[in-house]
Each structure stands twice: as C-alpha cells, then as structure tokens.
Design an enzyme around this catalytic site. Structure first.
Site: not given
Lengths: 325, 325
Positions: B223, B216, B114, B212, B156, B208, B92, B233, B219, B198
């Site tokens: 993606h 994307n 993330k 935020r 990026e 997000e 955990r 990527h 993306h 960032k």
C-alpha cells in the site's frame, strides 16, 4: 456522566485524544483545550457538509491519528454529528466520546449514536448509527450559551414531552425558559429526564425499525425548510410540530384544543409556530427525507399529547395536505 | 452464489435497484444494464476518492433513492469498495449486493465487507465494515477481462496460499495462468477455494481483532508504494509479499528457500517481485497505515509457507529494515 471537561484525561489516555470542536466553542473556552491536539471547524449548520469532513480527515492524517486514537467531539449538535461521523469512517472506525455544550446536544443530538452530515440542503442524508463510548455533561459550557441556543434546545425538550411524556409537558407549562437558566438543579433534572426518554427509545430500537421513528415528530416538514431558509433547527421543528399537530387532527382525531396547547407551549418558550415558505419547494425537499419509503412517507402524528404514532401517508396525499396547511 | 447478472431481478425487486459500475465495465457489457438505473463512475484506482462518492450521492438524490433502494456494485475492487461505502453511509445505510467482475474482486475485494476509499495516496483510509446481502458470481464478465487483470487477481490468490494453504500453493505451482483462463471448472474451483479461505477468516474475526490481520500479508509495504507509483494492486502487494518474506527470514526464521519459492511462484504468474522506489517516501506513507498502533506496526510475517503470524515491529526498527531491503 456529569463532570468537568478536565476529567477527560482520567477517562482516556491524554496522548491518544484528538478533540474536534468549532470556532465558537474554542474561542469562548480556549483554556479547556490547552495541551490537547484539537481540530477546530467553522461554526454553523452550513458547515455540516462533506468539505468539512474532508478537512478533518487531512488534519487527522497530519496528527498521525491511528486506530488507538480517541476522537472527542466538544460542541453543539453540528460538532457531535460531524465528529461522530468522521470517527465512524476514519480507518473504518475510531472510538469517540462527546462533551455536548448546548441544550440541544445534551438532550438530543449527542444521545443515541446517529451521526452524519447534510448534502446541500438535504439534512443528515449521509451518516451512520454508532454509539459513543461516553457522553460527559459539563454544565459550565452553558454559561456562555447564547439565549437563542436555549430556545433552540427546548424545542427538542417539548418534542420529547409531546411524543412520550404528559408529565413533562405539564411541568414545562408551569415554568419559563428563564427558570431553567437560573436554576441549575431544575435544569439538570430536566436534561436528565430527556436523556432518559431518548435513551430508552434508542435502547429498544437502535436502528429505527419502529419506536425510534417517533423521535422524528416535527422533523419531516422541519427538515424540509430548515436549510432552505437557514433556520435554527429548533425553530424549524417547532414549525414542523405545529404542522404535524394540525395534520394529526385530520388523520388521527387529535383534539384541536391539544394543538392549541402545543402551540401555546412553543410560544411560551419563544419558539415560532408558523412562517411563510414556498410549499412546493418544501415538498420537493421533503421527498428526499429518509422517512420516505417508496410511494409513501412515514409521518409521525399524535393521537394525543404524550402519545405519538407513525402513519404512512401516500406522497400524493401529503403534497395536498402541505399545500392546504 | 453462481449465476448470471440477469438473475438480479429475481433476488431484488427491479424497481428498487440502483447499479453502480465503472465506465470500462459499462462500455463492454452495456446490454446487461438495460432497464436499470445505473450510476457509471470513471474507471481506475485514482477515482477511488471522496469526489467520486460525492458524485454518487448527487446521483442517488437525482434517482430519489430511499431506504428501500438496493445498491448493486458491478465491477472490480474499486467499484465494490466504493459502492459498498456509498451504500453504508447514504441515509445511514442501504442494502448492497455485489457482482464482482474481476478475479481480484471475486476472490478478495467483494468478500468480507470491508469497503472504503483512498484519501490522496493513503489507501482505504476511510470506510466501514459492513457485509453485502449477496455476492453474485457471473463468470461471463471474465471473457472481457484484460490479461493484466488476470495477473492482478492472482496476486491475492497467491497471498491466500502463502498465509493459509500449502495445498493451494502446491497446486498453483503446478499450473500456469493460461490454464485458468482456458479451463472454466479449474478457475471456478480455485475462486471458490479462495472465497472459502477468506470467508472463514472473516467469520472468525469480522472486525479484525486478530486472525483477519493475516490477510494484510504483503499489504503494508504494498500500500505504501501502490498509489505513489500508480501500480496495480496485485503488482504492489507482490513486491510487498517478497519484502515481507525477506523480513520473515530475519525475524521469524523463514528459510530462504521458501522466500525463493514464493518469488518463483509470483514470477510464474507474471507478477513483479522488486522495483526501485524511494524508501524514505514509502516509509512516510507507511506510517499512516491502519495497522500502525502507536509506536509499532502490526506486520504480517511468515513462519513458513501456509503459516502467517502478526508481529508488532517498532517503527524505528521498521524504518531501518525497509532502508536495508
């Protein structure tokens, strides 16, 4: 909150719900799931593994679940643990609610936000802590709960009494398991008392820095034998609680008469207090317990019934203690 | 913070560290790992899957990792994503730190908390958001970074310029990729600027809910084609950014001359701006994007270079738009 599962549609928009349940609950209560997108996992602790989560993920994709989707876990502790975990990590977190259908899930597993899965024989090795949006108590599920699951659930009830509540302990001594099966208000009152005990601890210490550790009473040795011998969780921790009481006599001066009372109460609720097991093997499993911290184990002991405390026992000493049990 | 990886022992007690890295980084920098418990995963996005996490869990058990263990991810974005995820769910949650070894990880992947894995072709479908304890910038790793990974990382950087920083955009136009490879302080300054962009967005909106989402940009379509065609990527989002700019012309009135500038800059940094792909298939993958919300997709568009905005585009319209690209 109390209610019937049919009220879910009032809490969450029906179109956005995906229910996760197990084959036993689904088989016995299929009408309750009519009209809902439902993922049915196989029943039993042996399926509380990553492979089941993988399959849930595939089905969430097939249902085109997105961040507005609400996951609802309907079942015992295995279902609420695994549904809570899948919801915590799918798309980095969907909302989740629970409808616990067993005494164990109602008094313990569904409360407090711990979720997770086993990794092989290691219990709850993977998971997160994340609170559900709601817990709905629909007592009608208990009508089909097998006897052994009543026994299973009362182990956690007795645990709560041991660590926090002498009044609850006295009260349990005065009753029999069958009283709770036949008397709805007696049962509801007892479940409520247990939810309060656990919730108060979790509110104080959600991420288990202190007080919450007490809830692990009986669980260290219990978890070490549970999966290895495929015991019911309640059976495993019952044996673990008696062992922890015996260790408490040595380290915390718990009077032997109190260990006796605990053993008697567990037996009164049809729980086992001892079994033959491979102690070396149990110690090997126990080494991976989450409560281990470097060279010692944070072990929950009793000073007296109703008053628990955490003691760091060096692993070397703990090995000797377990061998001598 | 800047430093060399050998400084890790000063930040975290050496005995408690378990490093996760990939075979490429380990092969090129083996000396840096001497004396550390190290888990080496296979290199490449195709291994950013649950099976690799399963294997990490088995190795953590073998190392007897407990809650005092500190996980350190040393590698590119795949390593920091997967190490962050394993650390988030083992017992955990263990503490985690990163030593990003690529431009992409240094400017983007390691920053912001993330983490996650792909599920088949669906990018980052499973994961959590959880901040690392530290990010250590050891630029010596860049000495062995292959050319294509420099290109990959600058996608990026250009994205950050497009959504937030016209000065950075102008600055990038005035330089070539080789300038950054040969001029350490120019590179360090640029990386730092990107980390600031960032981090400021993440600090405002960790989970997000708004701002935020702008990260994307490029993306959504990126993606949808990345895993299907096994693109880098940076290549995938470069194509995605040009597509998003074209869509921005139609919906947000972005001048065509600005789309031109973006395309030119991407090409200047050796990034692809178009490719042949199966549009119907891409749309099917895109439907499972985390930015979908019921019947619409939260799509990041540009009003102008340096100013991005989120628009909910109905899925039916989006399908037509993609077919027409």
């Amino acid at each position: 909150m109390d209610g019937t599962m049919s009220a879910i549609g009032d809490i969450v928009h029906r179109d956005k719900i995906i229910i996760i349940t197990d084959a036993d609950v689904y088989g016995l209560h299929q009408d309750k799931f009519a009209g809902y997108s439902t993922i049915v996992i196989p029943a039993g602790e042996q399926y509380k593994q990553q492979a089941t989560v993988d399959s849930i993920m595939q089905q969430l994709i097939r249902y085109e679940a997105d961040r507005k989707t609400f996951i609802i876990g309907v079942g015992g502790g295995v279902v609420t643990d695994i549904a809570g975990y899948a919801a915590a990590v799918y798309m980095r977190g969907l909302s989740v609610g629970f409808v616990p259908t067993t005494i164990l899930a109602q008094t313990d597993a569904a409360v407090g936000g711990k979720n997770g899965i086993d990794v092989g024989i290691y219990k709850n090795l993977v998971g997160t802590i994340r609170q559900p949006e709601f817990i709905l108590y629909d007592y009608s599920f208990l009508q089909t709960l097998p006897w052994e699951q009543w026994v299973n659930g009362f182990a956690e009830v007795i645990k709560h009494a041991c660590i926090k509540d002498t009044h609850l302990f006295d009260f349990l001594e005065k009753h029999q398991l069958k009283d709770f099966r036949s008397n709805k208000s007696l049962l509801a009152e007892t479940i409520e008392r247990n939810v309060v005990i656990k919730s108060e601890i979790v509110e104080q210490d959600e991420f288990e820095q202190g007080e919450r550790k007490l809830l692990n009473f009986g669980h260290t040795l219990g978890h070490a034998i549970e999966n290895e011998y495929q015991l019911l969780h309640g059976h495993a921790i019952s044996i673990g609680m008696v062992a922890a009481a015996v260790i408490s006599e040595k380290i915390k001066g718990l009077p032997a008469s109190q260990t006796e009372r605990i053993s008697r109460l567990l037996q009164q609720y049809h729980l086992p207090i001892a079994m033959e097991y491979n102690k070396q093997q149990a110690f090997e499993v126990l080494k991976m317990d989450k409560k281990r911290s470097g060279q010692g184990m944070n072990f929950v002991l009793l000073e007296e019934i109703g008053k628990a405390t955490v003691t760091n026992i060096p692993m070397i000493q703990l090995e000797q203690i377990i061998q001598a049990l």
